[in-house]
Design an enzyme around this catalytic site. Structure first.
Site, PDB file in Angstrom:
ATOM      1  N   CYS A 173       0.860  -1.179   0.000  1.00 42.03           N
ATOM      2  CA  CYS A 173       0.000   0.000   0.000  1.00 42.03           C
ATOM      3  C   CYS A 173       0.899   1.232   0.000  1.00 42.03           C
ATOM      4  O   CYS A 173       1.979   1.218   0.594  1.00 42.03           O
ATOM      5  CB  CYS A 173      -0.907  -0.001   1.226  1.00 42.03           C
ATOM      6  SG  CYS A 173      -2.006   1.432   1.329  1.00 42.03           S
ATOM      7  N   HIS A 203      -5.201  -0.111   4.963  1.00 40.11           N
ATOM      8  CA  HIS A 203      -6.106   1.037   5.083  1.00 40.11           C
ATOM      9  C   HIS A 203      -6.752   1.131   6.459  1.00 40.11           C
ATOM     10  O   HIS A 203      -7.751   1.830   6.640  1.00 40.11           O
ATOM     11  CB  HIS A 203      -7.183   1.026   3.987  1.00 40.11           C
ATOM     12  CG  HIS A 203      -6.648   1.360   2.640  1.00 40.11           C
ATOM     13  ND1 HIS A 203      -7.445   1.547   1.533  1.00 40.11           N
ATOM     14  CD2 HIS A 203      -5.372   1.541   2.197  1.00 40.11           C
ATOM     15  CE1 HIS A 203      -6.705   1.826   0.473  1.00 40.11           C
ATOM     16  NE2 HIS A 203      -5.435   1.821   0.862  1.00 40.11           N
ATOM     17  N   TYR A 257      -7.048   6.756   6.151  1.00 41.19           N
ATOM     18  CA  TYR A 257      -8.376   6.165   5.933  1.00 41.19           C
ATOM     19  C   TYR A 257      -9.188   6.047   7.215  1.00 41.19           C
ATOM     20  O   TYR A 257     -10.406   5.842   7.153  1.00 41.19           O
ATOM     21  CB  TYR A 257      -8.236   4.796   5.265  1.00 41.19           C
ATOM     22  CG  TYR A 257      -7.917   4.887   3.795  1.00 41.19           C
ATOM     23  CD1 TYR A 257      -8.934   4.930   2.846  1.00 41.19           C
ATOM     24  CD2 TYR A 257      -6.598   4.942   3.350  1.00 41.19           C
ATOM     25  CE1 TYR A 257      -8.647   5.021   1.498  1.00 41.19           C
ATOM     26  CE2 TYR A 257      -6.303   5.041   1.999  1.00 41.19           C
ATOM     27  CZ  TYR A 257      -7.327   5.086   1.085  1.00 41.19           C
ATOM     28  OH  TYR A 257      -7.044   5.184  -0.253  1.00 41.19           O
TER      29      TYR A 257
END
Length: 466
Positions: A173, A203, A257
């Site tokens: 990520c 996230h 997030y």
């Protein structure tokens, strides 16, 4: 894996991120003895593949390298004897993302790429495809490493390990990468003067930081957040500040997030404002993509354009290249990756995939111990991880009851009849990409369920266009 003349394969080669991937390989030309790069896509992405393939060839030529760049729609031909396979595809292309955002928005719910109903359906579409890829790899390149940055990266990596039974995989990520790129300067440090430790899932992670004297500087960085310092928030996340008192209590830095959960009302309001005004993030990204591919068609362009940074996933591809170089050269580099827990977070079972700090080398990712979380964070993490497991199982089995369970568990989807109606409408809207749910979808269509949002209902007409 060979010890020379490497064959690299990228599935989703027509992605706008491909130039960043090629740039990453070129930066590491002394670390990776590449012979072949294969860019793979599907018929709907053939036009974009031709454009990115031509640009990749120009970049390689400009760097003075003799690497062979191939473009193909034949995945099996590309995978045969591959050394490294990276995945950066989007099932249904950006048109599917538009549905993921607009259909929930039409219900007054959050529409977002990897969170809420949109994230669930992205996994439903993607898991069967990644498992097909793994099945091919077992036959065609059983010693290859799979580097996944197809979203939702954590759930996809979990599916690869749990359902695909493939251990040679690392999920990536860009969010931790951006944090580590931007945070050190806020406290007058360089990254090599700091020690980072991340823990959570993709996230949905937190991190702590220490300086080179052993002093924890997490709170120093948190204080800079409220001074307006740039701490690396991705382009696709609306910047609402976390409650300062919450961060002071947890003494950890949440990933960007977390705003969807810690500031749900504000994020939902912003999402619905865009839905009713300039369009959802996917509709905005379509315009960015159009501009990028117009640039890529310039036969004089032989480097990654700065406009690529406007995409929310900047730095994914470079992280993939670093993971590959670290494995090949046994560098044991500190990276934040999705991998098996193996005790790094004692609040989750050892055999669950987590996103943590790890040393990446020839044996893959070796996670670093983080330790137990406080009750608030532990509760969140256990809920979100178990929701991921339910989503993956529903994606594999096509079990409607499990899909409904995932919707009910998700904190961003208010439970009740309205959410069940949303699930049904999204199933019908995605029927082209959900063969595992085909019987249920046929039943829903017979009952008169259809897509209500006009844009989402007609979006399939644009698939394959640049």
């Amino acid at each position: 894996m060979s010890r020379g003349a490497l064959k690299m394969v990228t599935i989703g080669g027509g992605s706008s991120y491909t130039p960043e991937l090629i740039e990453g390989y070129i930066k590491r030309k002394k670390q990776l003895p590449i012979k072949e790069i294969w860019l793979v896509d599907i018929p709907d992405g053939e036009k974009k593949l031709a454009i990115t393939g031509a640009m990749a060839k120009r970049m390689v030529k400009s760097a003075g390298l003799d690497w062979e760049v191939h473009t193909t729609l034949n995945r099996s031909a590309a995978l045969k004897n591959a050394d490294f396979v990276s995945t950066q595809f989007r099932v249904g292309l950006l048109e599917a993302r538009v549905k993921d955002e607009r259909i929930p928005g039409s219900y007054g719910f959050l529409g977002q790429e990897t969170n809420g109903a949109g994230g669930i359906f992205k996994a439903f579409r993607t898991v069967p495809v990644i498992l097909d890829i793994v099945k091919d790899m077992k036959k065609l390149c059983p010693n290859a490493w799979l580097i996944n940055f197809t979203n939702p990266s954590g759930m996809i990596t979990e599916a690869i390990r749990t359902w695909g039974k493939w251990d040679r995989v690392i999920g990536l990520c860009n969010v931790p990468v951006m944090a580590m790129m931007n945070e050190p300067a806020t406290i007058g440090k360089r990254l090599d003067e700091l020690t980072y430790k991340f823990a959570g899932i993709d996230h949905f992670h937190w991190h702590r930081v220490w300086d080179n004297t052993g002093r924890e500087v997490t709170m120093d960085i948190i204080n800079k957040i409220y001074d307006g310092s740039d701490v690396g928030l991705p382009k696709n996340i609306f910047d609402v500040k976390f409650f300062r008192e919450q961060l002071q209590q947890m003494k950890m830095i949440p990933c960007g997030y977390h705003r969807y959960y810690y500031r749900e009302q504000e994020m939902l309001s912003h999402s619905l404002e865009e839905f009713n005004d300039i369009g959802t993030r996917a509709q905005q990204v379509m315009q960015i993509e159009h501009e990028l591919f117009a640039l890529y068609q310039d036969t004089n362009l032989d480097h990654k354009p700065k406009q690529l940074a406007e995409r929310g996933g900047a730095h994914y591809s470079d992280a993939a290249c670093e993971a590959i170089a670290s494995i090949y050269n046994d560098k044991r580099t500190h990276m934040v990756v999705s991998t098996m827990n193996n005790g790094s977070i004692p609040d989750l079972p050892d055999d669950h995939v987590v996103e943590v700090s790890a040393r990446v080398g020839a044996t893959g990712a070796i996670p670093l111990a983080f330790g137990p979380l406080q009750p608030a964070e532990r509760g969140w993490l256990q809920l979100m991880k178990n929701m991921e497991l339910v989503i993956d199982e529903a994606a594999v089995t096509g079990d409607y009851g499990l899909a409904l369970q995932a919707f009910i568990m998700n904190p961003l989807i208010p439970s009740g009849q309205k959410s069940k109606n949303l699930l049904d409408e999204m199933l019908v809207a995605n029927k082209r990409y959900l063969p595992q749910f085909s019987n249920k979808i046929a039943e829903l269509e017979s009952a008169g369920v259809k897509v209500q949002d006009q844009i989402a209902a007609t979006i399939d007409e644009h698939i394959g266009q640049i």
